[in-house]
Design an enzyme around this catalytic site. Structure first.
Site, PDB file in Angstrom:
ATOM      1  N   CYS A 166      70.835  -8.622 -15.982  1.00  0.00           N
ATOM      2  CA  CYS A 166      70.045  -7.385 -15.906  1.00  0.00           C
ATOM      3  C   CYS A 166      68.616  -7.634 -16.368  1.00  0.00           C
ATOM      4  CB  CYS A 166      70.698  -6.299 -16.754  1.00  0.00           C
ATOM      5  SG  CYS A 166      69.679  -4.817 -16.942  1.00  0.00           S
ATOM      6  N   CYS A 171      68.015  -5.513 -19.876  1.00  0.00           N
ATOM      7  CA  CYS A 171      68.765  -5.687 -21.114  1.00  0.00           C
ATOM      8  C   CYS A 171      67.930  -6.464 -22.146  1.00  0.00           C
ATOM      9  CB  CYS A 171      70.075  -6.426 -20.837  1.00  0.00           C
ATOM     10  SG  CYS A 171      71.426  -5.370 -20.267  1.00  0.00           S
ATOM     11  N   ASN A 230      55.184  -1.451 -15.527  1.00  0.00           N
ATOM     12  CA  ASN A 230      56.016  -1.843 -14.389  1.00  0.00           C
ATOM     13  C   ASN A 230      55.469  -3.112 -13.730  1.00  0.00           C
ATOM     14  OD1 ASN A 230      57.474  -1.914 -11.881  1.00  0.00           O
ATOM     15  ND2 ASN A 230      57.865   0.273 -12.099  1.00  0.00           N
ATOM     16  N   ASP A 231      56.356  -4.081 -13.551  1.00  0.00           N
ATOM     17  CA  ASP A 231      55.946  -5.342 -12.934  1.00  0.00           C
ATOM     18  C   ASP A 231      55.599  -5.179 -11.463  1.00  0.00           C
ATOM     19  OD1 ASP A 231      56.494  -6.621 -15.388  1.00  0.00           O
ATOM     20  OD2 ASP A 231      58.608  -6.847 -14.847  1.00  0.00           O
ATOM     21  N   HIS A 280      73.639  -1.418 -21.822  1.00  0.00           N
ATOM     22  CA  HIS A 280      73.541  -1.388 -20.361  1.00  0.00           C
ATOM     23  C   HIS A 280      74.368  -0.253 -19.765  1.00  0.00           C
ATOM     24  CE1 HIS A 280      72.859  -3.305 -16.423  1.00  0.00           C
ATOM     25  NE2 HIS A 280      74.147  -3.133 -16.166  1.00  0.00           N
ATOM     26  N   ASN A 292      65.173   8.308 -12.041  1.00  0.00           N
ATOM     27  CA  ASN A 292      66.095   8.218 -10.905  1.00  0.00           C
ATOM     28  C   ASN A 292      67.381   7.606 -11.420  1.00  0.00           C
ATOM     29  OD1 ASN A 292      64.239   9.183  -9.004  1.00  0.00           O
ATOM     30  ND2 ASN A 292      63.382   7.139  -8.704  1.00  0.00           N
ATOM     31  N   SER A 331      67.022   1.073  -8.670  1.00  0.00           N
ATOM     32  CA  SER A 331      67.210  -0.341  -8.362  1.00  0.00           C
ATOM     33  C   SER A 331      67.950  -1.100  -9.457  1.00  0.00           C
ATOM     34  CB  SER A 331      65.844  -1.012  -8.121  1.00  0.00           C
ATOM     35  OG  SER A 331      65.023  -0.895  -9.279  1.00  0.00           O
ATOM     36  N   HIS A 348      70.821  -0.083 -15.469  1.00  0.00           N
ATOM     37  CA  HIS A 348      70.518   0.048 -16.897  1.00  0.00           C
ATOM     38  C   HIS A 348      69.754   1.361 -17.105  1.00  0.00           C
ATOM     39  CE1 HIS A 348      69.892  -2.049 -20.883  1.00  0.00           C
ATOM     40  NE2 HIS A 348      69.165  -0.952 -21.009  1.00  0.00           N
ATOM     41  N   HIS A 388      67.242   3.966 -17.626  1.00  0.00           N
ATOM     42  CA  HIS A 388      65.798   3.896 -17.811  1.00  0.00           C
ATOM     43  C   HIS A 388      65.115   4.983 -16.995  1.00  0.00           C
ATOM     44  CE1 HIS A 388      66.182   1.831 -13.918  1.00  0.00           C
ATOM     45  NE2 HIS A 388      64.881   2.030 -13.730  1.00  0.00           N
ATOM     46  N   GLN A 419      60.808   6.339 -15.727  1.00  0.00           N
ATOM     47  CA  GLN A 419      59.466   5.845 -15.436  1.00  0.00           C
ATOM     48  C   GLN A 419      58.417   6.904 -15.760  1.00  0.00           C
ATOM     49  OE1 GLN A 419      58.957   3.460 -11.775  1.00  0.00           O
ATOM     50  NE2 GLN A 419      61.076   3.992 -11.275  1.00  0.00           N
ATOM     51  N   HIS A 426      58.684  22.470 -17.839  1.00  0.00           N
ATOM     52  CA  HIS A 426      60.023  22.604 -17.263  1.00  0.00           C
ATOM     53  C   HIS A 426      60.449  21.291 -16.623  1.00  0.00           C
ATOM     54  CE1 HIS A 426      57.265  23.558 -13.932  1.00  0.00           C
ATOM     55  NE2 HIS A 426      58.237  23.270 -13.089  1.00  0.00           N
ATOM     56  N   HIS A 457      62.947  19.512 -13.581  1.00  0.00           N
ATOM     57  CA  HIS A 457      63.719  19.685 -12.359  1.00  0.00           C
ATOM     58  C   HIS A 457      64.770  18.578 -12.279  1.00  0.00           C
ATOM     59  CE1 HIS A 457      61.002  22.670 -10.554  1.00  0.00           C
ATOM     60  NE2 HIS A 457      59.983  21.905 -10.910  1.00  0.00           N
ATOM     61  N   LYS A 505      74.555  15.604  -0.071  1.00  0.00           N
ATOM     62  CA  LYS A 505      73.742  16.439   0.804  1.00  0.00           C
ATOM     63  C   LYS A 505      72.643  15.578   1.421  1.00  0.00           C
ATOM     64  CE  LYS A 505      70.450  20.294   0.684  1.00  0.00           C
ATOM     65  NZ  LYS A 505      70.987  20.994   1.865  1.00  0.00           N
ATOM     66  N   PHE A 506      72.326  15.850   2.681  1.00  0.00           N
ATOM     67  CA  PHE A 506      71.216  15.178   3.360  1.00  0.00           C
ATOM     68  C   PHE A 506      70.167  16.208   3.734  1.00  0.00           C
ATOM     69  CE2 PHE A 506      74.788  12.344   4.029  1.00  0.00           C
ATOM     70  CZ  PHE A 506      74.235  11.082   3.869  1.00  0.00           C
ATOM     71  N   PHE A 539      67.138  20.401  10.689  1.00  0.00           N
ATOM     72  CA  PHE A 539      66.452  21.663  10.429  1.00  0.00           C
ATOM     73  C   PHE A 539      65.655  21.595   9.131  1.00  0.00           C
ATOM     74  CE2 PHE A 539      66.185  25.920   8.603  1.00  0.00           C
ATOM     75  CZ  PHE A 539      65.758  26.681   9.684  1.00  0.00           C
ATOM     76  N   GLU A 540      66.216  20.920   8.135  1.00  0.00           N
ATOM     77  CA  GLU A 540      65.556  20.872   6.827  1.00  0.00           C
ATOM     78  C   GLU A 540      64.271  20.044   6.855  1.00  0.00           C
ATOM     79  OE1 GLU A 540      69.063  21.214   3.649  1.00  0.00           O
ATOM     80  OE2 GLU A 540      69.429  19.760   5.251  1.00  0.00           O
TER      81      GLU A 540
END
Length: 393
Positions: free
Chosen positions: A54, A57, A79-80, A118, A158, A166, A169, A171, A173, A325, A327, A340-341, A345-346
């Protein structure tokens, strides 16, 4: 023709998001639609405490060749593979056509490892460890927001491969930019527009004694009968709710409701502790929903950068019209493998959802505060992973 009584749990309808000015189409009658489409592989929940391969780690070497410190709590590094580069940057080239403009952007991207373990996501960390993460968010927000040319600092996480993470572990950003991005700029514009109105309300107010859209909204939500409303969790300072205008099936908005709070650096120590506690509860309920490591994207929206001087009193500073706030946008819909995709329409018209926000809130309210991996089992059924103390204490 007979009069048809409108039932929001049955009849299709549109709901307005006052933060963005956009609508979402709600189609509750489609919840029984059969699914023969794509399914996702299960999210791993049996990760090792330490992974020698990782990049995040403690003590390991990252992809760019740098070695991580042997950290005990959180670790922050640039960030690399940053999405934006530090100044100085080039000037904008001449536009080949008035419709084809270019705006150079500078800034920086930071990574914050939440914990050396991890295998411990926010849902498995004790609130005291989450408080350390909040303190790190505050430190980066103040440091980056004070840099010359930085106009906006975005804190986000994320979680899960299906959300583009990606590395498993735990984390998050922080991206800092020389321009305010489109979505927060729209929210800030609508917050300011609302502040110039005079709605009847006894909710907390923002600077210059102006109305606050989110103060008024959450003030209403906490008065709705619990079994009918959208509130999922509430403590002394914070509310977690499925917003009226939610797009994602189990979307959550998390915000302080007792007073107007412009940013994380405006939080008191008590409010930070409550923040950590409700973050733990929200993410635990997410994991418990489908008994998996629940994927989501989470972002903090607040004033673009922290106050950098005492020249303007807090209650006179228009930047403080922002209301802090978070989200949470989670993709899972029916199970740990069906998501969900946002397509068709979306993409071409407007977002659409089947499950109503009220139904989603009811599902989340009914879940346990105890993480499913920590539920006591008979000795014969306890695996080695489940028997480990998640805090290593």
């Amino acid at each position: 023709m007979a009069h048809i009584h409108f039932d929001p749990s049955t009849h299709p309808h549109r709901r307005l998001n006052p933060l963005t000015g956009e609508h979402v189409l709600v189609s509750p009658h489609r919840t029984k639609r059969p699914w023969l489409g794509q399914t996702e592989p299960p999210q791993q929940s049996n990760l090792p405490q330490y992974d020698p391969q990782c990049y995040l780690c403690p003590g390991n070497t990252r992809a760019g060749g740098q070695q991580n410190e042997k950290y005990d709590h959180t670790m922050v590094f640039e960030n690399d593979y940053a999405a934006v580069l530090p100044p100085p940057g080039p000037a904008a080239p001449p536009a080949p056509h008035p419709l084809l403009t270019t705006e150079p952007v500078q800034g920086g991207c930071d990574v914050i490892c939440f914990h050396p373990r991890h295998d411990l996501t926010l849902a498995r960390l004790p609130p005291k460890d989450i408080e350390r993460i909040i303190d790190e968010w505050c430190a980066i927000y103040k440091r980056r927001g004070a840099q010359e040319g930085i106009e906006y600092v975005q804190i986000f996480e994320n979680k899960g491969a299906m959300m583009g993470c990606s590395n498993p572990h735990p984390h998050g950003q922080v991206w800092s930019l020389s321009a305010v991005p489109s979505l927060p700029a729209t929210e800030l514009s609508n917050l300011k527009k609302y502040s110039l109105s005079t709605p009847p309300s006894d909710a907390p107010r923002g600077p210059l004694n102006r109305a606050c859209l989110l103060c008024d909204y959450v003030h209403f939500e906490v008065t709705v009968a619990r079994d009918e409303g959208r509130v999922v969790l509430q403590n002394d300072h914070w509310v977690a709710l499925v917003p009226w205008w939610a797009i994602w099936p189990f979307e959550i908005m998390l915000l302080p409701y007792k007073r107007h709070v412009p940013s994380i650096v405006h939080l008191t120590d008590e409010e930070k502790a409550s923040f950590a506690d409700i973050l733990s509860q929200v993410t635990t309920r997410y994991d418990n929903l489908f008994s998996c490591s629940f994927a989501y994207s989470m972002g903090i929206h607040q004033r673009p950068t922290p106050p950098n001087s005492d020249a303007v009193p807090e209650d006179q500073d228009e930047e403080n019209l922002a209301h802090l706030h978070l989200h949470f946008a989670p993709p899972l819909l029916r199970s740990a493998s069906v998501r969900k995709f946002l397509v068709g329409f979306e993409l071409m018209a407007e977002p659409q959802r089947d499950l109503t926000p009220e139904q989603a809130a009811q599902r989340l309210r009914g879940l346990s505060d105890l993480h499913y991996l920590n539920v006591p089992q008979s000795a014969d059924n306890v695996t080695a992973t489940e028997a480990v103390d998640p805090t290593n204490s």
